[in-house]
Design a protein around this motif. Structure first.
Motif, PDB file in Angstrom:
ATOM      1  N   MET A 327       0.835  -1.197   0.000  1.00  0.00           N
ATOM      2  CA  MET A 327       0.000   0.000   0.000  1.00  0.00           C
ATOM      3  C   MET A 327       0.869   1.246   0.000  1.00  0.00           C
ATOM      4  O   MET A 327       0.532   2.249  -0.665  1.00  0.00           O
ATOM      5  CB  MET A 327      -0.923  -0.008   1.214  1.00  0.00           C
ATOM      6  N   ILE A 328       1.988   1.215   0.718  1.00  0.00           N
ATOM      7  CA  ILE A 328       2.910   2.344   0.718  1.00  0.00           C
ATOM      8  C   ILE A 328       3.498   2.544  -0.663  1.00  0.00           C
ATOM      9  O   ILE A 328       3.594   3.674  -1.167  1.00  0.00           O
ATOM     10  CB  ILE A 328       4.026   2.126   1.764  1.00  0.00           C
ATOM     11  N   GLN A 329       3.866   1.450  -1.326  1.00  0.00           N
ATOM     12  CA  GLN A 329       4.422   1.554  -2.672  1.00  0.00           C
ATOM     13  C   GLN A 329       3.419   2.213  -3.626  1.00  0.00           C
ATOM     14  O   GLN A 329       3.760   3.137  -4.368  1.00  0.00           O
ATOM     15  CB  GLN A 329       4.802   0.173  -3.202  1.00  0.00           C
ATOM     16  N   GLY A 330       2.174   1.729  -3.604  1.00  0.00           N
ATOM     17  CA  GLY A 330       1.163   2.308  -4.483  1.00  0.00           C
ATOM     18  C   GLY A 330       0.851   3.755  -4.134  1.00  0.00           C
ATOM     19  O   GLY A 330       0.658   4.598  -5.023  1.00  0.00           O
ATOM     20  N   ALA A 331       0.807   4.056  -2.820  1.00  0.00           N
ATOM     21  CA  ALA A 331       0.512   5.420  -2.397  1.00  0.00           C
ATOM     22  C   ALA A 331       1.614   6.384  -2.828  1.00  0.00           C
ATOM     23  O   ALA A 331       1.331   7.514  -3.245  1.00  0.00           O
ATOM     24  CB  ALA A 331       0.316   5.468  -0.887  1.00  0.00           C
TER      25      ALA A 331
END
Length: 421
Positions: A327-331
């Motif tokens: 989720m951090i990567q996508g965010a």
């Protein structure tokens, strides 16, 4: 110790996955897909900001042209007249937003000249007061607005109306009023001869083709009124007109009727707002497509990093931590794309008056012809609430795109992932 080193390991791993790897070409390919996702989001955000800014610019330009002729607020007296209009103007002027007031009479008539007949909205005004509430006196291209003198029955026409009647300054025309009069031959329309003393050009074809101005006393005689019909007011901020109109009721006598400019053109403004909303929805689909590209990028990353996920799980990482990594990567990808798009869109929107002429000169074309459109240049008005709304929508779509891949990563079983490694 740097700030990055103090971050939780989920952030460190997530940020690491957004950069190109050095171990294999597959990592570089995944990073390239991430770059495409950032670019897609940036282009979608920039396109949305630019298009909405141009639409805002067109709306502002047309509105300014309309309000150069129309009043911001109109106040009608009781029983169709306002004999004490000077006192009412003084009372209205006590409101801090009111900049000017002028009396008026408005009616409809037909203008006749050598067999040509055209309908017109006739507005009776005081030339010395009218400049406080409209720009007509400054839009005169022939003749003089001050030549509207009481009792002389002079008239100022819009340039398109004058052209359709084939009249110029000094020519006479006949006005046919709606009220009929009884004659031995039966009921006939009342007529009055007028002399053209001026021609104005507002830049808005609807007004230039249908509006005429006469002296307010002449209009009263034509309509058989003992006083002006009401007041036209100009205020500081046109967008505050509905609120100011409501507040003015406390300054003016009871029974007066208020009408602001947004009600005079309610259909046009409703159509513009609907068009803007539909354009926002349509262009948001561009960002949604980029978000789907982000889903594919994260799914490929999850598939490629299953061994890494398994190792992290065996070291004690929880499924929630694994989900947080992706989720951090996508965010991060979504935030980078949104930030780049906002920067690009704002720069283009603020400099579109330079960019469009450059493209026109480069390609040898003209996007807006004066013969067809109201204006020949592409206007732009950047509104920061629009930018904020676009940025929030982009970030939310990017965040939503991370849900499925991150949940898939959290469900990876360490034993099965390491079986073939």
């Amino acid at each position: 110790m740097s700030i990055i080193q103090t971050l939780p390991y989920e952030w460190l791993v997530g940020l690491r996955y957004t950069r190109a790897g050095k171990r294999s070409g597959r990592d570089s390919f995944i990073s390239f897909i991430s770059l495409i996702s950032v670019t897609g989001i940036a282009l979608g955000v920039a396109a949305l900001i630019i298009v909405l800014s141009v639409m805002n610019g067109f709306q502002k330009d047309v509105t300014d042209r309309m309000l150069s002729v129309l009043a911001h607020v109109e106040v009608f007296g009781q029983d169709g007249g306002m004999p004490n209009w000077r006192e009412a103007a003084r009372q209205a002027g006590k409101h801090p937003a009111v900049r000017g007031a002028a009396p008026f009479v408005e009616t409809q008539a037909m203008l006749l000249r050598d067999g040509a007949m055209r309908p017109s909205a006739i507005r009776g005004v005081l030339p010395g007061e009218e400049e406080k509430v409209s720009d007509v006196a400054r839009q005169i291209v022939q003749g003089r607005f001050e030549d509207l003198q009481p009792g002389r029955f002079n008239i100022v026409l819009g340039d398109l109306l004058a052209r359709s009647l084939n009249v110029g300054v000094g020519d006479k025309l006949t006005m046919l009023l709606a009220q009929a009069q009884t004659t031995p031959a039966g009921m006939l329309p009342r007529t009055r001869s007028f002399t053209v003393v001026g021609i104005f050009k507002s830049g808005h074809p609807d007004f230039d083709a249908s509006f005429s101005f006469v002296h307010v006393e002449d209009a009263q005689r034509m309509e058989r009124l003992g006083a002006p019909a009401g007041l036209r007011l100009r205020i500081d901020q046109v967008r505050d007109a509905p609120q100011v109109a409501e507040e003015l009721k406390a300054y003016l006598p009871a029974g007066v009727v208020m009408r602001d400019w947004s009600k005079l053109n309610a259909n046009w403004f409703a159509a513009v707002q609907t068009e803007k909303k539909m354009m926002f929805i349509v262009l948001t689909l561009i960002i949604a497509v980029a978000a789907f590209n982000l889903v594919s990028s994260l799914v490929m990353t999850v598939t490629d990093k299953q061994a890494d996920i398994a190792i992290l799980r065996t070291l004690g990482a929880s499924p929630a931590s694994i989900q947080k990594i992706f989720m951090i990567q996508g965010a991060v990808i979504g935030l980078l794309g949104t930030a780049a798009g906002v920067l690009l869109g704002v720069l283009v929107a603020l400099n579109i008056d330079v960019i469009v002429p450059f493209i026109e000169n480069l390609l040898g074309v003209q996007f807006l012809s004066k013969d067809i459109y109201l204006i020949s240049t592409v206007p732009s008005e950047l509104r920061w609430p629009d930018v904020a709304r676009i940025g929030v929508v982009s970030v939310l779509l990017a965040f939503a795109a991370t849900l499925y891949p991150s949940r898939s990563a959290a469900r990876v079983k360490p034993a099965e992932a390491l079986r073939y490694e």
